[in-house]
Design a protein around this motif. Structure first.
Motif, PDB file in Angstrom:
ATOM      1  N   MET A   1      -1.126 -14.973 -11.249  1.00  0.00           N
ATOM      2  CA  MET A   1      -2.575 -15.362 -11.309  1.00  0.00           C
ATOM      3  C   MET A   1      -3.238 -14.317 -11.385  1.00  0.00           C
ATOM      4  SD  MET A   1      -4.024 -18.069  -8.543  1.00  0.00           S
ATOM      5  CE  MET A   1      -5.307 -17.171  -7.688  1.00  0.00           C
ATOM      6  N   ALA A   2      -4.389 -14.403 -12.238  1.00  0.00           N
ATOM      7  CA  ALA A   2      -5.337 -13.517 -12.417  1.00  0.00           C
ATOM      8  C   ALA A   2      -6.408 -13.671 -11.415  1.00  0.00           C
ATOM      9  CB  ALA A   2      -5.943 -13.731 -13.893  1.00  0.00           C
ATOM     10  N   THR A   3      -7.003 -12.339 -10.910  1.00  0.00           N
ATOM     11  CA  THR A   3      -7.730 -12.324 -10.058  1.00  0.00           C
ATOM     12  C   THR A   3      -9.097 -12.609 -10.296  1.00  0.00           C
ATOM     13  OG1 THR A   3      -6.899 -10.539  -8.743  1.00  0.00           O
ATOM     14  CG2 THR A   3      -8.972 -10.568  -8.445  1.00  0.00           C
ATOM     15  N   SER A   4     -10.010 -13.299  -9.683  1.00  0.00           N
ATOM     16  CA  SER A   4     -11.402 -13.685 -10.407  1.00  0.00           C
ATOM     17  C   SER A   4     -12.446 -13.203  -9.382  1.00  0.00           C
ATOM     18  CB  SER A   4     -11.604 -15.199 -10.471  1.00  0.00           C
ATOM     19  OG  SER A   4     -12.847 -15.537 -10.784  1.00  0.00           O
ATOM     20  N   TRP A   5     -13.413 -12.154 -10.005  1.00  0.00           N
ATOM     21  CA  TRP A   5     -14.173 -11.651  -8.947  1.00  0.00           C
ATOM     22  C   TRP A   5     -15.683 -12.647  -9.505  1.00  0.00           C
ATOM     23  CZ3 TRP A   5     -13.570  -7.587  -5.929  1.00  0.00           C
ATOM     24  CH2 TRP A   5     -12.251  -6.896  -6.238  1.00  0.00           C
ATOM     25  N   THR A   6     -16.423 -13.011  -8.360  1.00  0.00           N
ATOM     26  CA  THR A   6     -17.366 -13.909  -8.692  1.00  0.00           C
ATOM     27  C   THR A   6     -18.503 -13.322  -7.755  1.00  0.00           C
ATOM     28  OG1 THR A   6     -16.476 -15.544  -6.944  1.00  0.00           O
ATOM     29  CG2 THR A   6     -16.136 -15.775  -9.409  1.00  0.00           C
ATOM     30  N   TRP A   7     -19.934 -13.716  -8.195  1.00  0.00           N
ATOM     31  CA  TRP A   7     -20.883 -13.508  -7.082  1.00  0.00           C
ATOM     32  C   TRP A   7     -21.449 -14.740  -6.621  1.00  0.00           C
ATOM     33  CZ3 TRP A   7     -22.205  -8.598  -6.131  1.00  0.00           C
ATOM     34  CH2 TRP A   7     -21.658  -7.619  -7.061  1.00  0.00           C
ATOM     35  N   ARG A   8     -21.833 -14.734  -5.447  1.00  0.00           N
ATOM     36  CA  ARG A   8     -22.532 -15.820  -4.503  1.00  0.00           C
ATOM     37  C   ARG A   8     -24.156 -15.410  -4.763  1.00  0.00           C
ATOM     38  NH1 ARG A   8     -22.317 -19.647  -0.208  1.00  0.00           N
ATOM     39  NH2 ARG A   8     -24.408 -19.410   1.051  1.00  0.00           N
ATOM     40  N   TYR A   9     -24.805 -16.314  -5.177  1.00  0.00           N
ATOM     41  CA  TYR A   9     -26.234 -15.862  -5.060  1.00  0.00           C
ATOM     42  C   TYR A   9     -27.032 -16.694  -3.640  1.00  0.00           C
ATOM     43  CZ  TYR A   9     -24.588 -15.677  -9.974  1.00  0.00           C
ATOM     44  OH  TYR A   9     -24.043 -15.031 -11.169  1.00  0.00           O
ATOM     45  N   GLU A  10     -27.648 -15.846  -3.133  1.00  0.00           N
ATOM     46  CA  GLU A  10     -28.265 -16.255  -1.921  1.00  0.00           C
ATOM     47  C   GLU A  10     -29.752 -16.087  -1.746  1.00  0.00           C
ATOM     48  OE1 GLU A  10     -24.413 -15.591   0.996  1.00  0.00           O
ATOM     49  OE2 GLU A  10     -26.247 -14.168   1.227  1.00  0.00           O
ATOM     50  N   THR A  11     -30.452 -16.806  -1.106  1.00  0.00           N
ATOM     51  CA  THR A  11     -31.945 -16.701  -0.541  1.00  0.00           C
ATOM     52  C   THR A  11     -31.910 -15.787   0.451  1.00  0.00           C
ATOM     53  OG1 THR A  11     -31.633 -18.359   1.320  1.00  0.00           O
ATOM     54  CG2 THR A  11     -32.197 -19.143  -0.893  1.00  0.00           C
ATOM     55  N   GLU A  56     -13.726 -12.036  -4.344  1.00  0.00           N
ATOM     56  CA  GLU A  56     -12.561 -11.835  -4.954  1.00  0.00           C
ATOM     57  C   GLU A  56     -11.724 -13.335  -4.694  1.00  0.00           C
ATOM     58  OE1 GLU A  56      -8.694  -8.928  -5.734  1.00  0.00           O
ATOM     59  OE2 GLU A  56     -10.001  -9.105  -3.849  1.00  0.00           O
ATOM     60  N   ASP A  57     -11.303 -14.036  -5.590  1.00  0.00           N
ATOM     61  CA  ASP A  57     -10.541 -15.383  -5.356  1.00  0.00           C
ATOM     62  C   ASP A  57     -11.102 -15.796  -3.833  1.00  0.00           C
ATOM     63  OD1 ASP A  57      -9.178 -15.202  -7.601  1.00  0.00           O
ATOM     64  OD2 ASP A  57      -7.651 -13.475  -6.672  1.00  0.00           O
ATOM     65  N   GLY A  58     -12.335 -16.048  -3.692  1.00  0.00           N
ATOM     66  CA  GLY A  58     -12.728 -17.015  -2.710  1.00  0.00           C
ATOM     67  C   GLY A  58     -13.122 -15.776  -1.289  1.00  0.00           C
ATOM     68  N   ARG A  59     -12.592 -14.726  -1.038  1.00  0.00           N
ATOM     69  CA  ARG A  59     -12.570 -13.829  -0.324  1.00  0.00           C
ATOM     70  C   ARG A  59     -13.878 -12.939  -0.216  1.00  0.00           C
ATOM     71  NH1 ARG A  59     -11.304  -8.374   0.629  1.00  0.00           N
ATOM     72  NH2 ARG A  59     -10.656  -8.252  -1.683  1.00  0.00           N
ATOM     73  N   THR A  60     -14.444 -12.751   0.625  1.00  0.00           N
ATOM     74  CA  THR A  60     -15.839 -11.756   0.525  1.00  0.00           C
ATOM     75  C   THR A  60     -15.359 -10.189   0.561  1.00  0.00           C
ATOM     76  OG1 THR A  60     -17.292 -13.449   1.828  1.00  0.00           O
ATOM     77  CG2 THR A  60     -18.041 -10.969   1.805  1.00  0.00           C
ATOM     78  N   VAL A  61     -15.839  -9.776  -0.503  1.00  0.00           N
ATOM     79  CA  VAL A  61     -15.472  -8.092  -0.703  1.00  0.00           C
ATOM     80  C   VAL A  61     -16.518  -7.334   0.120  1.00  0.00           C
ATOM     81  CG1 VAL A  61     -15.023  -6.391  -2.238  1.00  0.00           C
ATOM     82  CG2 VAL A  61     -14.250  -8.597  -2.640  1.00  0.00           C
ATOM     83  N   TYR A  62     -17.854  -7.719  -0.430  1.00  0.00           N
ATOM     84  CA  TYR A  62     -19.017  -7.195   0.176  1.00  0.00           C
ATOM     85  C   TYR A  62     -20.228  -7.945   0.045  1.00  0.00           C
ATOM     86  CZ  TYR A  62     -20.136  -4.814  -4.186  1.00  0.00           C
ATOM     87  OH  TYR A  62     -20.474  -4.551  -5.605  1.00  0.00           O
ATOM     88  N   GLY A  63     -21.116  -7.682   0.882  1.00  0.00           N
ATOM     89  CA  GLY A  63     -22.436  -8.429   0.767  1.00  0.00           C
ATOM     90  C   GLY A  63     -22.797  -8.978   2.044  1.00  0.00           C
TER      91      GLY A  63
END
Length: 71
Positions: A1-11, A56-63
């Motif tokens: 399965m390919a890794t998916s890196w995404t951004w969560r946008y926050e207030t 990364e795949d639903g896991r927080t990496v940083y922020g």
């Protein structure tokens, strides 16, 4: 399965920004996600995004990481 890196946008308070016009695509690598953010953070700020969280795949990496310009 390919890794998916995404951004969560926050207030500033940490709530997810509810804007269907924000990009939601994933990136194949962390470097790709970070490069994209470096190119688009100003536009994100204009849409009400105050901070982002890299996931990364639903896991927080940083922020959360502020999108305020460095002073």
């Amino acid at each position: 399965m390919a890794t998916s890196w995404t951004w969560r946008y926050e207030t500033p308070e940490g709530a997810e920004v509810d804007d269907p016009g924000l990009p939601r695509e994933g990136f194949p690598t962390q470097a790709d996600a970070e490069s994209w953010l470096g190119e688009t953070w100003r536009e994100l700020r204009e849409r009400g995004v105050a901070q982002v969280v890299l996931r990364e795949d639903g896991r927080t990496v940083y922020g959360p990481m502020s999108l305020d310009p460095a002073s």
